[in-house]
Scaffold this motif. Structure first.
Motif, PDB file in Angstrom:
ATOM      1  N   LYS A  48       0.076  -1.101  -0.297  1.00 18.67           N
ATOM      2  CA  LYS A  48       0.129   0.122   0.268  1.00 18.67           C
ATOM      3  C   LYS A  48       0.895   1.144  -0.085  1.00 18.67           C
ATOM      4  O   LYS A  48       0.274   2.499  -0.567  1.00 18.67           O
ATOM      5  N   ARG A  73      -2.050   1.429  -9.915  1.00 22.12           N
ATOM      6  CA  ARG A  73      -3.371   0.243  -8.881  1.00 22.12           C
ATOM      7  C   ARG A  73      -4.493   0.473  -9.688  1.00 22.12           C
ATOM      8  O   ARG A  73      -4.330   1.829 -10.054  1.00 22.12           O
ATOM      9  N   SER A  75      -8.607   0.665  -9.250  1.00 27.34           N
ATOM     10  CA  SER A  75     -10.007   0.597  -8.468  1.00 27.34           C
ATOM     11  C   SER A  75     -10.807  -0.052  -9.094  1.00 27.34           C
ATOM     12  O   SER A  75     -11.131   0.575 -10.356  1.00 27.34           O
ATOM     13  N   ASP A 168      -6.602  -5.963   0.397  1.00 28.32           N
ATOM     14  CA  ASP A 168      -6.913  -5.343  -0.032  1.00 28.32           C
ATOM     15  C   ASP A 168      -6.909  -4.769  -1.813  1.00 28.32           C
ATOM     16  O   ASP A 168      -7.586  -4.516  -2.265  1.00 28.32           O
ATOM     17  N   GLY A 169      -6.546  -6.215  -2.555  1.00 32.21           N
ATOM     18  CA  GLY A 169      -6.550  -6.842  -3.287  1.00 32.21           C
ATOM     19  C   GLY A 169      -5.348  -7.648  -4.119  1.00 32.21           C
ATOM     20  O   GLY A 169      -5.568  -8.702  -3.567  1.00 32.21           O
ATOM     21  N   SER A 171      -1.607  -8.338  -6.293  1.00 34.29           N
ATOM     22  CA  SER A 171      -0.779  -7.848  -6.488  1.00 34.29           C
ATOM     23  C   SER A 171       0.060  -9.267  -8.353  1.00 34.29           C
ATOM     24  O   SER A 171       0.281  -9.821  -7.700  1.00 34.29           O
ATOM     25  N   PRO A 204     -11.163  -4.582  -3.544  1.00 33.55           N
ATOM     26  CA  PRO A 204     -11.268  -3.371  -4.203  1.00 33.55           C
ATOM     27  C   PRO A 204      -9.890  -2.726  -5.235  1.00 33.55           C
ATOM     28  O   PRO A 204      -9.884  -2.077  -5.801  1.00 33.55           O
ATOM     29  N   TYR A 205      -8.591  -3.509  -5.255  1.00 37.54           N
ATOM     30  CA  TYR A 205      -7.662  -3.282  -6.189  1.00 37.54           C
ATOM     31  C   TYR A 205      -7.300  -4.157  -7.001  1.00 37.54           C
ATOM     32  O   TYR A 205      -6.925  -5.475  -6.300  1.00 37.54           O
ATOM     33  N   TYR A 207      -3.977  -4.235  -8.310  1.00 37.00           N
ATOM     34  CA  TYR A 207      -1.808  -3.302  -8.175  1.00 37.00           C
ATOM     35  C   TYR A 207      -1.049  -3.991  -9.478  1.00 37.00           C
ATOM     36  O   TYR A 207      -0.806  -5.277  -9.555  1.00 37.00           O
ATOM     37  N   GLU A 228      -4.679   4.907 -10.123  1.00 42.70           N
ATOM     38  CA  GLU A 228      -4.496   4.991  -9.197  1.00 42.70           C
ATOM     39  C   GLU A 228      -2.872   5.167  -9.112  1.00 42.70           C
ATOM     40  O   GLU A 228      -2.523   4.299  -9.314  1.00 42.70           O
ATOM     41  N   TRP A 235      -2.075   7.855  -2.752  1.00 39.76           N
ATOM     42  CA  TRP A 235      -2.589   7.495  -3.624  1.00 39.76           C
ATOM     43  C   TRP A 235      -3.714   8.255  -3.824  1.00 39.76           C
ATOM     44  O   TRP A 235      -4.455   8.792  -3.306  1.00 39.76           O
ATOM     45  N   ARG A 237      -5.639   9.756  -7.935  1.00 41.25           N
ATOM     46  CA  ARG A 237      -6.441   9.253  -8.966  1.00 41.25           C
ATOM     47  C   ARG A 237      -6.075  10.037 -10.048  1.00 41.25           C
ATOM     48  O   ARG A 237      -6.112  11.157  -9.966  1.00 41.25           O
TER      49      ARG A 237
END
Length: 270
Positions: A48, A73, A75, A168-169, A171, A204-205, A207, A228, A235, A237
């Motif tokens: 992150k 990354r 969104s 959260d995502g 990679s 949500p992401y 990477y 982002e 981070w 946009r």
């Protein structure tokens, strides 16, 4: 009373070497080992903050002359495919996705060699042998997957991505594909499919690694809506109006000690 102490990884800096993205510049990386019981938590936290994983190491560009390498990354909630990307999705509808544990195979390595020989023959990985390839895939202390894309008609392996699952995502650590199919836009296709995987998983992401303004090798990453950029410790946009020229100025880089001091580390509490 026992208190949970913060993780205290040691950070190091590589020696400068020629930048693979911008001619005439030198690159340098800040890195730390990824190991122990808290490896997954450390990877989640530093990802992150613009770090990337390579086997048992987390690294982030820390060049003295510029800060042009920007972690990127997508969104998932803000992403919608363009007309060109929808055509790419349709062109690759014959590919079947299968996700496996991080285990290297001879078929993967054969595809990897074709990809390197055609696309990156002069790159830093050009001399990687089968044992080094296996280490790249299998030496991971965190939750990783090998996502393979197979032709439904022929059964042939067409594309592969080594993917880490973060809190959260997703990679996309490294991807490679059949180099003799330029019309298929397989690199873009894998990103599009990872956005769909993340959407299905409620993550949500996605990477993507580093986007380098001015580098043709990295330009494709700017084509995804909802992109982002990690810039100035946060981070933000990306928009068409953004100007990244100041990142090319030596004054845009902070001293190493200040960079390390500004890294937020997780604590050891479960």
């Amino acid at each position: 009373m026992r208190h949970a102490l913060p993780l205290a990884p040691q950070f190091y800096v590589t020696a400068p070497q020629p930048c693979p993205y911008l001619p005439g510049r030198m690159e340098r990386k800040l890195f730390t080992a990824l190991q122990g019981d808290q490896a997954e938590k450390l990877n989640d936290s530093l990802s992150k903050q613009g770090f990337r994983r390579s086997q048992n190491v987390l690294y982030r560009p820390s060049c003295s002359d510029c800060a042009a390498c920007l972690s990127a990354r997508i969104s998932v909630a803000d992403f919608a495919p363009s007309k060109s990307q929808r055509r790419t999705i349709n062109r690759n509808a014959h590919l079947h996705r299968r996700a496996t544990s991080p285990w290297a195979t001879e078929e993967q390595y054969a595809l990897f060699r074709r990809y390197l020989d055609r696309r990156h023959a002069d790159g830093g990985m050009a001399d990687m042998d089968v044992f080094e390839f296996a280490a790249m895939v299998e030496e991971t202390p965190i939750r990783s997957r090998v996502v393979e894309y197979v032709d439904r008609d022929t059964g042939g392996l067409t594309a592969v991505c080594l993917t880490d699952v973060l809190d959260d995502g997703l990679s996309m650590v490294y991807s490679f594909y059949e180099p003799n199919m330029p019309r298929q836009s397989l690199g873009t296709w894998m990103i599009l499919d990872h956005v769909e995987i993340a959407r299905e998983a409620g993550l949500p992401y996605v990477y993507l690694g580093y986007w380098v303004p001015g580098s043709p090798k990295m330009g494709y990453k700017a084509n995804f809506e909802g992109l982002e950029i990690f810039r100035g410790g946060a981070w933000t946009r990306k928009t068409p109006r953004d100007d990244y020229s100041e990142e090319m100025n030596p004054a845009s880089t902070d001293p190493i000690a200040e960079q390390v001091a500004n890294i937020s580390l997780p604590d050891s509490r479960s």
